[in-house]
Design a protein around this motif. Structure first.
Motif, mmCIF file in Angstrom:
data_model
loop_
_atom_site.group_PDB
_atom_site.id
_atom_site.type_symbol
_atom_site.label_atom_id
_atom_site.label_comp_id
_atom_site.label_asym_id
_atom_site.label_seq_id
_atom_site.Cartn_x
_atom_site.Cartn_y
_atom_site.Cartn_z
ATOM 1 N N ILE A 1 55.886 32.333 -12.477
ATOM 2 C CA ILE A 1 54.846 32.695 -13.433
ATOM 3 C C ILE A 1 55.234 32.162 -14.805
ATOM 4 C CG2 ILE A 1 53.490 34.562 -14.442
ATOM 5 C CD1 ILE A 1 53.240 34.285 -11.391
ATOM 6 N N ILE B 1 54.228 31.980 -18.859
ATOM 7 C CA ILE B 1 53.465 32.721 -19.866
ATOM 8 C C ILE B 1 53.430 31.877 -21.127
ATOM 9 C CG2 ILE B 1 53.242 34.898 -21.113
ATOM 10 C CD1 ILE B 1 55.177 36.106 -19.031
ATOM 11 N N LYS C 1 53.811 37.532 -25.665
ATOM 12 C CA LYS C 1 54.602 36.983 -24.543
ATOM 13 C C LYS C 1 55.936 37.724 -24.394
ATOM 14 C CE LYS C 1 54.792 32.785 -26.142
ATOM 15 N NZ LYS C 1 54.111 32.986 -27.433
ATOM 16 N N LEU D 1 55.662 41.375 -23.381
ATOM 17 C CA LEU D 1 55.476 41.588 -21.944
ATOM 18 C C LEU D 1 56.819 41.624 -21.225
ATOM 19 C CD1 LEU D 1 53.622 41.877 -19.497
ATOM 20 C CD2 LEU D 1 53.440 39.384 -19.406
ATOM 21 N N ASP E 1 63.187 33.013 -21.338
ATOM 22 C CA ASP E 1 62.423 33.000 -22.585
ATOM 23 C C ASP E 1 62.781 31.746 -23.371
ATOM 24 O OD1 ASP E 1 61.110 33.418 -24.929
ATOM 25 O OD2 ASP E 1 61.941 35.398 -25.331
ATOM 26 N N PHE F 1 59.663 34.677 -14.331
ATOM 27 C CA PHE F 1 58.743 34.709 -15.464
ATOM 28 C C PHE F 1 59.315 33.795 -16.544
ATOM 29 C CE2 PHE F 1 58.295 38.689 -13.224
ATOM 30 C CZ PHE F 1 56.923 38.915 -13.207
ATOM 31 N N ILE G 1 58.717 32.058 -20.250
ATOM 32 C CA ILE G 1 57.988 31.906 -21.514
ATOM 33 C C ILE G 1 58.294 30.523 -22.052
ATOM 34 C CG2 ILE G 1 57.777 32.711 -23.887
ATOM 35 C CD1 ILE G 1 58.464 35.474 -22.954
ATOM 36 N N LEU H 1 49.843 32.089 -17.116
ATOM 37 C CA LEU H 1 49.103 33.119 -17.837
ATOM 38 C C LEU H 1 48.955 32.669 -19.286
ATOM 39 C CD1 LEU H 1 50.923 36.358 -16.587
ATOM 40 C CD2 LEU H 1 48.905 35.263 -15.616
ATOM 41 N N MET I 1 47.970 33.773 -22.869
ATOM 42 C CA MET I 1 47.781 35.007 -23.623
ATOM 43 C C MET I 1 47.341 34.719 -25.052
ATOM 44 S SD MET I 1 50.903 37.493 -22.390
ATOM 45 C CE MET I 1 50.127 38.898 -23.182
ATOM 46 N N ILE J 1 45.303 38.503 -21.533
ATOM 47 C CA ILE J 1 45.315 37.286 -20.719
ATOM 48 C C ILE J 1 43.913 36.688 -20.774
ATOM 49 C CG2 ILE J 1 45.643 36.312 -18.425
ATOM 50 C CD1 ILE J 1 47.635 38.536 -17.852
ATOM 51 N N GLN K 1 44.017 32.267 -16.670
ATOM 52 C CA GLN K 1 45.121 32.172 -15.725
ATOM 53 C C GLN K 1 44.762 31.211 -14.613
ATOM 54 O OE1 GLN K 1 45.820 35.696 -13.150
ATOM 55 N NE2 GLN K 1 44.300 36.731 -14.439
#
Length: 571
Positions: free
Chosen positions: A363, A365, A373, A376, A495, A523, A525, A539, A541, A546, A549
């Motif tokens: 995923i 972001i 971001k 989350l 991240d 996840f 970023i 995703l 944002m 959101i 997506q």
């Protein structure tokens, strides 16, 4: 209230308090006997025509014994007082550090780090000094006052009453001054914390300050805080400095009164010259504790102000951790149901956010700065709890999991690198109980950190820190990536984990990440959209919501917010 709370920390050392009391009483008793022997010696030699030389050696020997014994017990009292003080302060610092591990991250995010450091170091040092002087001087002072009164009343009641009535005036004066100085000591402690935070911030960003030629304005900012500290510190010290001269003035009057009344009494034949000598010694001994106690009162005001700031941390609410459920074999399934969250009531951030992530999905972001971001990620790790809604792992609400167990499910690499003072090996194996040399080197190799590590003076045994000047930001981040590769976590959080790595190394690390993310939910970023093209789900944002997506190509074709971000990044 503060004193009572502070004294609770001395309870484990009650045996030493008892020993301090015993040593104090004994040492003062010997000190009170000394004037008796001196007075008797004076009476033996006051008449030059009838000096009793035969009685002097015995009196001088007794004086020597009492003087030496008093000194020994005085030393023992100081020794036991030191034990009480330093062990109490050790417990305070330990509890403060433990508390910092238990308070929510919100406290760390909203409290200046210099202020926290000041409470842990300077404020507790202030408490330590007050405790040390308190135990040594308060005990001896009170014992001396009681003892000298008893001895004086046995010699002459009239003179003793005069001394007893006049001397407490110094304590009254000291108490009044102490009340005046408390508010300035409190303000001094707060301003000192502000200055510590400012210097900490300045030293940590010195390169940036020089790069922007900000030295002059930084100096002005420092001088402003320093001037405030000077102002409140000067007023605090001024009021506290009044204590000793005022009490000494009162005590001087007492000493003069004893001398005059004693001289008149000798002329009237009521007491001897030796007894006047005893009275003068006792008057001096009696008034001295009032000076010391008044000085302690002034210092205690500063200590109470510091102790209050320490107790404010102790009173902070702790992170709730009532979870009992343990997802032992988490596969990496994450479900987010209609969550709302904001850092403050005035500004909304994440609203009505829902998401379902299957095992092994990648995923990404993306979105503009401040869109939510990183917030989350904070919610996934339970650094903060959602205001409403729920986040689940394997259909279990993360609030039912212990935070420690939850965080073991994630391997995390942040944009901001963090290394502690220790060897390269220890930094890579951070948080891992059993260190395996083979796994450490394998993780370093997979993170493409092995080559520069081997070029270090001591290789994996080289001692480094966050401020290590011989490591670049990219090298520090590679070590952080190797650290997370040591973990066998079912989920990953990255991240902007390659933000400080050159393009060539980034390509290599990207392949390492691809291998590491196989079968693991991740996840990511990313600010550079080119790094997340292969994501299973992107995703997008904006303002905590959101807005889009899907996969990279589909989002580009839609011509929406993601497409505009992508075009802006590549224009």
């Amino acid at each position: 209230m503060i004193l009572r709370r502070l004294l609770k920390y001395t309870k484990p050392y009650r045996i030493y308090i008892f020993l301090v009391l015993i040593c104090s009483v004994v040492s003062i008793l010997f000190a009170l006997l000394n004037p008796v022997f001196i007075g008797r010696a004076i009476d033996l030699i006051v008449d030059s025509n009838n000096v009793d030389f035969s009685g002097l050696p015995k009196i001088l020997l007794m004086f020597l014994i009492t003087f030496t014994s008093g000194a020994v017990f005085q030393w023992l009292m100081s020794y036991f007082s030191n034990i009480i003080t330093y062990r109490t302060v050790k417990d305070l610092r330990t509890q403060l550090f433990q508390k910092l591990n238990k308070v929510p991250l919100k406290f760390n995010d909203t409290t200046p780090h210099g202020d926290i450091i000041n409470r842990a170091v300077n404020d507790i040092d202030m408490v330590s000094d007050a405790l040390l002087k308190g135990f040594t001087q308060l005990f001896t002072g009170l014992t001396t006052i009681i003892g000298t009164l008893i001895f004086m009343f046995t010699i002459n009641i009239g003179i003793a009453v005069a001394v007893a009535l006049l001397t407490p005036l110094s304590l009254i004066v000291a108490t009044f001054i102490a009340r005046m100085s408390y508010k300035y000591f409190r303000r001094q402690s707060v301003t000192q914390s502000e200055l510590t935070g400012y210097i900490n911030e300045y030293v940590g960003n010195l390169k940036l300050i020089k790069a922007f030629n900000y030295e002059t304005r930084a100096q002005k900012g420092f001088e402003k805080i320093n001037a405030d500290l000077y102002d409140c510190g000067l007023k605090a010290q001024f009021f506290s400095a009044l204590t000793n001269p005022c009490t000494r003035f009162v005590n001087g009057l007492v000493y003069a009164a004893v001398g005059i009344i004693g001289a008149v009494s000798v002329i009237g034949g009521y007491i001897t010259v030796g007894q006047v000598s005893m009275f003068l010694s006792y008057a001096n001994q009696y008034t001295k504790p009032f000076n010391e106690i008044s000085g302690i009162i002034a210092q205690l005001q500063a200590a109470f102000a510091s102790a209050q700031r320490v107790f404010e941390v102790f009173d902070e609410p702790e992170e709730s951790d009532n979870g009992t459920y343990n997802v032992i074999n988490s596969a990496g399934k994450v479900t987010i149901n209609d969550i709302y969250f904001s850092y403050s009531n005035e500004k909304k951030l994440i609203e009505n956010l829902s998401l379902s992530v299957s095992q092994g999905e990648h995923i990404a972001i993306v979105g503009p700065t401040g869109c939510g971001k990183t917030t989350l990620i904070n919610l996934l790790m339970r650094f903060y709890d959602v205001d409403s809604g729920e986040i689940k792992i394997e259909d279990v609400n993360i609030k039912e999991l212990k935070r420690e167990d939850l965080r073991k499910k994630y391997g995390m690499v942040l944009q901001d690198t963090w290394l502690f003072t220790g060897t390269v090996r220890e930094n890579i194996a951070y948080g891992i109980d059993s260190i395996c040399e083979e796994k450490i080197k394998s993780a370093a190799k997979n993170a493409y950190a092995d080559k520069f590590i081997e070029r270090l003076p001591e290789g994996y045994d080289t001692v480094i820190s966050e401020d290590s000047g011989h490591l670049s930001q990219g090298q520090k981040q590679l070590l952080c990536i190797a650290r997370v590769m040591m973990l066998d976590a079912p989920m990953l959080i990255l991240d902007e984990a390659t933000s400080n790595i050159d393009t060539h190394t980034e390509i290599a690390v990207h392949h390492a990440f691809s291998e590491m993310m196989k079968g693991r939910t991740s996840f990511v970023i990313a600010h550079r959209l080119s790094t997340i093209r292969e994501a299973d789900l992107i995703l997008v944002m904006n303002d905590g919501i959101i807005v889009e997506q899907g996969k990279h190509e589909a989002l580009l074709s839609a011509g929406g917010f993601y497409s505009k971000l992508y075009e802006a990044m590549n224009s």
